[in-house]
Design a protein around this motif. Structure first.
Motif, PDB file in Angstrom:
ATOM      1  N   GLY A 282       0.809  -1.215   0.000  1.00 49.37           N
ATOM      2  CA  GLY A 282       0.000   0.000   0.000  1.00 49.37           C
ATOM      3  C   GLY A 282       0.840   1.260   0.000  1.00 49.37           C
ATOM      4  N   VAL A 283       2.135   1.140   0.310  1.00 49.36           N
ATOM      5  CA  VAL A 283       3.042   2.288   0.252  1.00 49.36           C
ATOM      6  C   VAL A 283       3.587   2.367  -1.165  1.00 49.36           C
ATOM      7  CG1 VAL A 283       5.195   3.303   1.104  1.00 49.36           C
ATOM      8  CG2 VAL A 283       3.657   2.138   2.690  1.00 49.36           C
ATOM      9  N   HIS A 284       3.262   3.462  -1.852  1.00 46.48           N
ATOM     10  CA  HIS A 284       3.721   3.633  -3.234  1.00 46.48           C
ATOM     11  C   HIS A 284       5.122   4.241  -3.281  1.00 46.48           C
ATOM     12  CE1 HIS A 284       3.750   4.508  -7.485  1.00 46.48           C
ATOM     13  NE2 HIS A 284       4.052   5.754  -7.201  1.00 46.48           N
TER      14      HIS A 284
ATOM     15  N   VAL B 243       3.576   8.145   0.405  1.00 50.34           N
ATOM     16  CA  VAL B 243       2.520   8.235  -0.602  1.00 50.34           C
ATOM     17  C   VAL B 243       1.877   6.853  -0.634  1.00 50.34           C
ATOM     18  CG1 VAL B 243       2.004   8.593  -3.051  1.00 50.34           C
ATOM     19  CG2 VAL B 243       3.817   9.932  -1.940  1.00 50.34           C
ATOM     20  N   VAL B 244       0.554   6.815  -0.495  1.00 48.84           N
ATOM     21  CA  VAL B 244      -0.143   5.525  -0.477  1.00 48.84           C
ATOM     22  C   VAL B 244      -0.842   5.273  -1.810  1.00 48.84           C
ATOM     23  CG1 VAL B 244      -0.485   5.543   2.021  1.00 48.84           C
ATOM     24  CG2 VAL B 244      -2.246   6.507   0.539  1.00 48.84           C
ATOM     25  N   GLU B 245      -1.070   4.001  -2.091  1.00 51.11           N
ATOM     26  CA  GLU B 245      -1.816   3.597  -3.283  1.00 51.11           C
ATOM     27  C   GLU B 245      -3.297   3.934  -3.072  1.00 51.11           C
ATOM     28  OE1 GLU B 245      -0.609   2.127  -6.033  1.00 51.11           O
ATOM     29  OE2 GLU B 245       1.429   1.668  -5.367  1.00 51.11           O
TER      30      GLU B 245
ATOM     31  N   ILE C 289      -5.802   4.059   4.651  1.00 50.56           N
ATOM     32  CA  ILE C 289      -4.657   4.849   5.108  1.00 50.56           C
ATOM     33  C   ILE C 289      -4.339   4.526   6.565  1.00 50.56           C
ATOM     34  CG2 ILE C 289      -3.831   7.196   5.601  1.00 50.56           C
ATOM     35  CD1 ILE C 289      -5.296   8.076   3.033  1.00 50.56           C
ATOM     36  N   ALA C 290      -5.350   4.382   7.388  1.00 52.94           N
ATOM     37  CA  ALA C 290      -5.130   4.071   8.803  1.00 52.94           C
ATOM     38  C   ALA C 290      -4.427   2.719   8.964  1.00 52.94           C
ATOM     39  CB  ALA C 290      -6.448   4.075   9.567  1.00 52.94           C
TER      40      ALA C 290
ATOM     41  N   PRO D  80      -4.645   5.150  -9.795  1.00 57.32           N
ATOM     42  CA  PRO D  80      -4.298   4.077 -10.736  1.00 57.32           C
ATOM     43  C   PRO D  80      -3.887   4.572 -12.122  1.00 57.32           C
ATOM     44  CG  PRO D  80      -6.407   3.625  -9.686  1.00 57.32           C
ATOM     45  CD  PRO D  80      -5.985   4.993  -9.257  1.00 57.32           C
ATOM     46  N   ASP D  81      -4.494   5.653 -12.605  1.00 59.67           N
ATOM     47  CA  ASP D  81      -4.192   6.117 -13.962  1.00 59.67           C
ATOM     48  C   ASP D  81      -3.121   7.200 -14.003  1.00 59.67           C
ATOM     49  OD1 ASP D  81      -5.775   7.953 -12.690  1.00 59.67           O
ATOM     50  OD2 ASP D  81      -7.050   8.390 -14.413  1.00 59.67           O
ATOM     51  N   GLU D  82      -2.539   7.538 -12.857  1.00 57.14           N
ATOM     52  CA  GLU D  82      -1.488   8.553 -12.808  1.00 57.14           C
ATOM     53  C   GLU D  82      -0.154   7.970 -13.222  1.00 57.14           C
ATOM     54  OE1 GLU D  82      -2.102  11.884  -9.314  1.00 57.14           O
ATOM     55  OE2 GLU D  82      -1.218   9.974  -8.805  1.00 57.14           O
ATOM     56  N   GLU D  83       0.583   8.747 -13.971  1.00 52.64           N
ATOM     57  CA  GLU D  83       1.964   8.379 -14.281  1.00 52.64           C
ATOM     58  C   GLU D  83       2.809   8.734 -13.070  1.00 52.64           C
ATOM     59  OE1 GLU D  83       3.518   7.433 -17.300  1.00 52.64           O
ATOM     60  OE2 GLU D  83       1.595   7.105 -18.286  1.00 52.64           O
TER      61      GLU D  83
END
Length: 156
Positions: free
Chosen positions: A55-57, A101-103, A108-109, A144-147
């Protein structure tokens, strides 16, 4: 029977030598000296432990990630595993601030709780320092769609 008495199978010289042996240093070897751990060491351990959590991007703010990506692509540059981590290290305790930065879609918690737990376990196990606090700032959500913000390298 005294310590200098000869035991079966001993020569008189070896029995006498036992009484002349002196202990050097005395005490527990672990207590002879001091170990210091640099802030950067704790930051690297914490950064790697945080990245291991699902979950951590990424770590750090958008600007620090962009500059870090450019620095990483420079020949001879290395990835900064401590990006987004700040540690204050004392003699027996440490406190950490993490920026993550999370996915998109993850809790988040729950992610923050998992990061905190993983970081504490890793830092305490590897350094022996007591982690008194791990503050986590979530600076962004990766859609999801972000570069990724990291620029592509033209170098091959």
């Amino acid at each position: 029977m005294s310590d200098t008495a000869q035991k079966p199978g001993e020569t008189p010289a070896s029995a006498a030598a036992k009484t002349n042996v002196t202990k050097r240093g005395g005490g527990d070897p672990a207590g002879r000296g001091r170990t210091t751990i640099a802030d950067g060491v704790v930051e690297k351990i914490a950064g790697l432990a945080a990245r291991d959590v699902e979950g951590v991007h990424a770590m750090g703010s958008g600007i620090s990630r962009t500059f870090g990506a450019v620095r990483d692509r420079v020949p001879g540059g290395t990835k900064s595993v401590s990006r987004g981590v700040k540690a204050e290290v004392g003699e027996v305790q440490t406190a950490l601030d993490l920026e993550i930065v999370v996915e998109y879609g993850v809790s988040i918690a729950d992610t923050a709780r998992a990061v905190r737990e993983n970081v504490i376990v890793a830092v305490e196990r590897m350094t022996g320092l007591e982690v008194v606090e791990v503050n986590i700032a979530v600076s962004d959500v990766k859609l999801p769609d972000e570069e990724d913000e990291e620029p592509e390298s033209r170098l091959q």
